[in-house]
Design a protein around this motif. Structure first.
Motif, PDB file in Angstrom:
ATOM      1  N   GLU A 174      24.558 -10.272 -19.100  1.00 28.69           N
ATOM      2  CA  GLU A 174      24.404  -9.930 -17.687  1.00 28.69           C
ATOM      3  C   GLU A 174      23.014  -9.409 -17.332  1.00 28.69           C
ATOM      4  OE1 GLU A 174      26.233 -11.132 -15.582  1.00 28.69           O
ATOM      5  OE2 GLU A 174      27.837 -11.725 -16.942  1.00 28.69           O
ATOM      6  N   SER A 175      22.088  -9.468 -18.292  1.00 29.84           N
ATOM      7  CA  SER A 175      20.714  -9.116 -17.903  1.00 29.84           C
ATOM      8  C   SER A 175      20.249 -10.209 -16.946  1.00 29.84           C
ATOM      9  CB  SER A 175      19.787  -9.066 -19.121  1.00 29.84           C
ATOM     10  OG  SER A 175      19.491 -10.383 -19.560  1.00 29.84           O
ATOM     11  N   TYR A 176      19.317  -9.881 -16.072  1.00 28.62           N
ATOM     12  CA  TYR A 176      18.837 -10.892 -15.141  1.00 28.62           C
ATOM     13  C   TYR A 176      17.997 -11.936 -15.873  1.00 28.62           C
ATOM     14  CZ  TYR A 176      20.830  -8.325 -11.217  1.00 28.62           C
ATOM     15  OH  TYR A 176      21.698  -7.739 -10.331  1.00 28.62           O
ATOM     16  N   TRP A 177      17.420 -11.546 -17.011  1.00 30.60           N
ATOM     17  CA  TRP A 177      16.715 -12.501 -17.864  1.00 30.60           C
ATOM     18  C   TRP A 177      17.699 -13.592 -18.317  1.00 30.60           C
ATOM     19  CZ3 TRP A 177      16.499 -14.606 -22.759  1.00 30.60           C
ATOM     20  CH2 TRP A 177      15.263 -15.111 -23.165  1.00 30.60           C
ATOM     21  N   SER A 178      18.885 -13.166 -18.805  1.00 32.99           N
ATOM     22  CA  SER A 178      19.904 -14.145 -19.239  1.00 32.99           C
ATOM     23  C   SER A 178      20.390 -14.976 -18.055  1.00 32.99           C
ATOM     24  CB  SER A 178      21.113 -13.437 -19.852  1.00 32.99           C
ATOM     25  OG  SER A 178      20.750 -12.822 -21.050  1.00 32.99           O
ATOM     26  N   PHE A 179      20.636 -14.312 -16.935  1.00 33.60           N
ATOM     27  CA  PHE A 179      21.122 -15.012 -15.737  1.00 33.60           C
ATOM     28  C   PHE A 179      20.168 -16.147 -15.367  1.00 33.60           C
ATOM     29  CE2 PHE A 179      20.845 -15.895 -11.260  1.00 33.60           C
ATOM     30  CZ  PHE A 179      22.143 -15.884 -10.784  1.00 33.60           C
ATOM     31  N   MET A 180      18.880 -15.821 -15.330  1.00 34.53           N
ATOM     32  CA  MET A 180      17.897 -16.822 -14.892  1.00 34.53           C
ATOM     33  C   MET A 180      17.793 -17.973 -15.880  1.00 34.53           C
ATOM     34  SD  MET A 180      16.917 -16.070 -11.897  1.00 34.53           S
ATOM     35  CE  MET A 180      15.909 -17.543 -11.843  1.00 34.53           C
ATOM     36  N   HIS A 181      17.899 -17.667 -17.170  1.00 37.27           N
ATOM     37  CA  HIS A 181      17.837 -18.741 -18.162  1.00 37.27           C
ATOM     38  C   HIS A 181      19.073 -19.628 -18.069  1.00 37.27           C
ATOM     39  CE1 HIS A 181      14.388 -16.540 -19.563  1.00 37.27           C
ATOM     40  NE2 HIS A 181      14.067 -17.579 -20.296  1.00 37.27           N
ATOM     41  N   ARG A 182      20.229 -18.984 -17.934  1.00 37.94           N
ATOM     42  CA  ARG A 182      21.487 -19.726 -17.858  1.00 37.94           C
ATOM     43  C   ARG A 182      21.523 -20.633 -16.621  1.00 37.94           C
ATOM     44  NH1 ARG A 182      24.412 -15.288 -18.686  1.00 37.94           N
ATOM     45  NH2 ARG A 182      24.927 -14.895 -16.519  1.00 37.94           N
ATOM     46  N   ASN A 183      21.045 -20.121 -15.499  1.00 35.25           N
ATOM     47  CA  ASN A 183      21.192 -20.858 -14.241  1.00 35.25           C
ATOM     48  C   ASN A 183      20.039 -21.785 -13.906  1.00 35.25           C
ATOM     49  OD1 ASN A 183      23.773 -19.974 -12.831  1.00 35.25           O
ATOM     50  ND2 ASN A 183      22.901 -18.024 -13.508  1.00 35.25           N
ATOM     51  N   LEU A 184      18.844 -21.496 -14.461  1.00 35.92           N
ATOM     52  CA  LEU A 184      17.702 -22.342 -14.092  1.00 35.92           C
ATOM     53  C   LEU A 184      16.755 -22.652 -15.249  1.00 35.92           C
ATOM     54  CD1 LEU A 184      16.171 -23.744 -11.709  1.00 35.92           C
ATOM     55  CD2 LEU A 184      14.866 -21.619 -11.444  1.00 35.92           C
ATOM     56  N   PHE A 185      16.171 -21.616 -15.845  1.00 33.30           N
ATOM     57  CA  PHE A 185      15.046 -21.847 -16.759  1.00 33.30           C
ATOM     58  C   PHE A 185      15.393 -22.737 -17.948  1.00 33.30           C
ATOM     59  CE2 PHE A 185      13.477 -17.376 -15.340  1.00 33.30           C
ATOM     60  CZ  PHE A 185      12.945 -17.911 -14.168  1.00 33.30           C
TER      61      PHE A 185
END
Ligand code: GLP
Length: 242
Positions: free
Chosen positions: A78-89
């Motif tokens: 639930e870190s925003y780093w993980s969120f961004m990788h999961r959803n876009l990066f």
């Protein structure tokens, strides 16, 4: 302020993705300010789809995210780093070295906030800042207060925000971090274009208050009324009171 009415969540996501895609096409080496939360997930999904179809190229894009929970390691789901990788990066060809988020594991708040402001300055500021909105009008994690915070700072999350975000932490408020690092209001306002996505009936009241009420730090999003290039893309429900 420009308001774009979308039929529903998918239409909102597509319209917002079109605006981001236009930015990337017009300026391939642009700086995208990116946001987390449930609302932009569909926008990212659409961008990934167009990337897969060969329509978009992120190889020269730099990203700076709005915020990160303080104390949460990157690897936490639930870190925003993980969120961004999961959803876009993880799904597009953005250069990993060009991805920037506040470092939640740096517990020295002053040092981390200064570092992040320097990152934003070094990349030349934000070309397009994507935003969601919290039920209390927060943007990034700029919570209601008696003054607008300017640069990146450490915030104590409001009980309402912790409550709203517990859905990502097994529904358990005790697991939700109580602080975060967030880009400040000045940095958001300095973005050359600001794009907000909003959907659902539950946001209708705060949309009305933010964009048709007084500009006040009690409703942080209201400051966007002063931005020269602010676009609000909302679905019918979220825009139903305006
Ligand atoms: C979090 C994020 C915000 C986001 C807000 C609303 O607090 N820090 O950037 O706008 O949630 O999230 P949602 O889109 O899930 O309603």
């Amino acid at each position: 302020m420009r308001i774009i009415r979308a039929k529903d969540y998918d239409d909102m996501s597509r319209k917002a993705a079109h605006i981001i895609a236009a930015q990337v096409i017009l300026k391939p080496d642009c700086v995208l300010g990116l946001a987390t939360g449930g609302t932009p997930v569909g926008t990212y999904k659409q961008l990934v789809e167009w990337y897969d179809q060969g329509e978009l190229d992120f190889s020269e894009v730099t990203s700076v995210n709005l915020d990160e929970y303080r104390g949460l390691p990157r690897e936490h789901p639930e870190s925003y780093w993980s969120f961004m990788h999961r959803n876009l990066f993880d799904h597009v060809n953005i250069d990993p070295a060009a991805i920037n988020l506040p470092d939640g594991t740096n517990m020295d708040a002053a040092a981390e906030c200064a570092r992040y402001d320097e990152v934003i300055r070094r990349v030349g500021g934000v070309d397009l800042q994507l935003l969601g909105i919290g039920h209390d009008g927060h943007i990034g994690f700029n919570e209601p207060s008696d003054a607008f915070d300017l640069g990146t700072h450490c915030v104590d999350l409001k009980p309402e925000t912790i409550e709203a975000n517990k859905r990502f932490f097994d529904g358990n408020v005790d697991l939700v971090p109580k602080q975060a690092y967030t880009m400040g209001t000045r940095t958001i306002l300095q973005a050359r274009k600001v794009l907000m996505v909003v959907n659902g009936k539950a946001k209708a009241e705060i949309v009305k208050k933010s964009f048709f009420g007084p500009v006040t730090p009690e409703v942080p999003a209201s400051i966007l009324q002063m931005h020269p290039d602010f676009v609000l893309v909302g679905d019918e429900e979220a825009l139903s009171l305006i």
